[in-house]
Design an enzyme around this catalytic site. Structure first.
Site, mmCIF file in Angstrom:
data_model
loop_
_atom_site.group_PDB
_atom_site.id
_atom_site.type_symbol
_atom_site.label_atom_id
_atom_site.label_comp_id
_atom_site.label_asym_id
_atom_site.label_seq_id
_atom_site.Cartn_x
_atom_site.Cartn_y
_atom_site.Cartn_z
ATOM 1 N N LEU A 99 -3.510 -1.499 0.241
ATOM 2 C CA LEU A 99 -3.276 -1.119 1.364
ATOM 3 C C LEU A 99 -2.014 -0.255 1.606
ATOM 4 O O LEU A 99 -1.463 0.378 0.640
ATOM 5 C CB LEU A 99 -2.048 -2.488 1.853
ATOM 6 C CG LEU A 99 -3.116 -3.885 1.901
ATOM 7 C CD1 LEU A 99 -1.726 -4.982 2.408
ATOM 8 C CD2 LEU A 99 -3.727 -4.016 2.953
ATOM 9 N N ASP A 100 -1.969 0.448 2.769
ATOM 10 C CA ASP A 100 -1.107 1.857 2.906
ATOM 11 C C ASP A 100 0.321 1.433 2.637
ATOM 12 O O ASP A 100 0.535 0.057 2.950
ATOM 13 C CB ASP A 100 -1.435 2.383 4.484
ATOM 14 C CG ASP A 100 -2.693 2.987 4.581
ATOM 15 O OD1 ASP A 100 -3.399 3.349 3.703
ATOM 16 O OD2 ASP A 100 -3.189 2.999 5.663
ATOM 17 N N ARG A 101 1.101 2.281 2.452
ATOM 18 C CA ARG A 101 2.438 1.946 2.185
ATOM 19 C C ARG A 101 3.006 1.161 3.241
ATOM 20 O O ARG A 101 3.713 0.049 3.042
ATOM 21 C CB ARG A 101 3.380 3.279 1.848
ATOM 22 C CG ARG A 101 4.632 3.128 1.876
ATOM 23 C CD ARG A 101 5.553 4.337 2.421
ATOM 24 N NE ARG A 101 5.280 5.580 1.336
ATOM 25 C CZ ARG A 101 6.292 5.805 0.294
ATOM 26 N NH1 ARG A 101 7.266 5.155 0.020
ATOM 27 N NH2 ARG A 101 5.842 7.031 -0.281
ATOM 28 N N ARG A 153 -6.783 2.709 11.420
ATOM 29 C CA ARG A 153 -5.755 3.697 12.399
ATOM 30 C C ARG A 153 -6.588 4.826 12.812
ATOM 31 O O ARG A 153 -6.277 5.048 13.949
ATOM 32 C CB ARG A 153 -4.932 4.036 11.011
ATOM 33 C CG ARG A 153 -3.802 3.130 10.464
ATOM 34 C CD ARG A 153 -3.257 3.540 9.310
ATOM 35 N NE ARG A 153 -2.431 4.582 9.374
ATOM 36 C CZ ARG A 153 -1.618 5.385 8.417
ATOM 37 N NH1 ARG A 153 -1.948 5.039 7.215
ATOM 38 N NH2 ARG A 153 -0.828 6.090 8.904
#
Length: 338
Positions: free
Chosen positions: A145-147, A248
């Site tokens: 997962l992205d930060r 996104r």
């Protein structure tokens, strides 16, 4: 100094700006990636791992404005990640796997600029066994997962479980649902977004909608509107593919970027003033300062028994607070407003 190891699996791609024109490419790459020496880049170039406009070059090549450079960077070895006593919330755990509810702001595994404080560092403190299938720097990590994306992430404890989970990802039998708060609202209550995604042509941290000849790869996202507000919406998103930054990029493409997504919305926070006006009391209060995206639900087959599993994570406090503020200040049915 860390020592360089094997080349990365995915290349970094970018476009040369006019201000660096006519510099040797090994000098240019060293200035752009200072963690690597010029001699390292000379070896990378000699290995054919640097392409300019799709062609290999020599270290003496002089870069030109608008050159498209693609480079496979060496991985940097800072030694195996160390266990760190960082709190984690476990949604599920048995002898084969664990499922963590990752908080926003946590990087999944060590990498350039983030050699500690990662999910891997925390996992090594909390769990006695982690799979080795992804290498010594990413023990247990099956997907990422992205930060600043919160929510559910799978962790494999044994290599057999890791391979079984990876196969499910490859066969697209693991299903994921995300909740996203977006600026604007889709015209349709539900739809598929089918746009190829590849590296951004000029911004190396971003992805973009690209043509196949520019590196675009298949990407499909289904969304459904859960709740509408004036100027905002809560969406449930199901990625059918697993491209980097997929949700996104797709939501920004249809004109509904995720709230507080610095890369794709241009702002890294949402304040109360954004909802009620800059002259209102408490207008500077920050409601959220990271992208409002949460990995909400997972469906999979247990990697050892094959039993179906469904796991959920409730909205974190910051996203729940944004929804409360939207319901209070931006309802669709507010008298006299459209």
């Amino acid at each position: 100094m860390p020592r360089e190891r094997s080349l990365s699996e995915e290349p970094t791609e970018f476009v040369v700006k006019a201000r660096v024109e006519a510099r040797r490419i090994d000098h240019y790459l060293h200035s752009r990636f200072p963690d690597y020496s010029r001699s390292v880049f000379q070896k990378v170039i000699d290995a054919g791992a640097v392409l300019v406009n799709g062609q290999p070059v020599k270290a003496s090549y002089k870069v030109q404005q608008d050159d498209v450079i693609r480079v496979w960077l060496p991985t940097l070895d800072h030694g195996p990640p160390k266990a760190e006593e960082i709190p984690l919330s476990f949604v599920y755990e048995d002898e084969a796997l664990a499922v963590v509810d990752k908080p926003p702001g946590m990087v999944v595994h060590p990498a350039k600029g983030n050699w500690s404080g990662t999910l891997v560092n925390a996992l090594q403190f909390h769990l006695d066994e982690l799979s080795s299938a992804s290498g010594e720097h990413r023990p247990g990590i099956v997907h990422r997962l992205d930060r600043d994306t919160s929510g559910l992430i799978l962790v494999a404890k044994a290599d057999g479980a890791h391979f079984a989970l990876a196969r499910q990802f490859e066969e697209r039998t693991i299903h994921k649902q995300y909740l996203a708060i977006v600026s604007g609202a889709p015209g349709r209550d539900s739809d598929y977004i089918e746009k190829l995604i590849g590296p951004h042509p000029t911004h190396r941290e971003k992805m973009a909608i690209r043509r196949p000849e520019d590196g675009g790869k298949e990407a499909v996202t289904f969304y459904r509107v859960v709740e509408r507000f004036r100027g905002y919406a809560l969406l449930l998103c199901e990625p059918k593919t697993g491209r980097t930054h997929q949700i996104r990029v797709h939501l920004a493409h249809i004109g509904c970027p995720i709230v507080a997504d610095k890369l794709y919305a241009g702002r890294d926070r949402l304040t109360l003033g954004d909802l009620i006006g800059p002259d209102s009391p408490d207008a500077d209060r920050v409601l959220i300062d990271r992208q409002a995206l949460h990995a909400h639900r997972l469906w999979l087959s247990h990697p050892k028994t094959g039993a179906p599993m469904e796991l959920t994570s409730p909205l974190p406090a910051d996203m729940a607070g944004v929804l409360d503020a939207l319901r209070a200040h931006r309802p669709l049915d507010e008298p006299g407003r459209r």
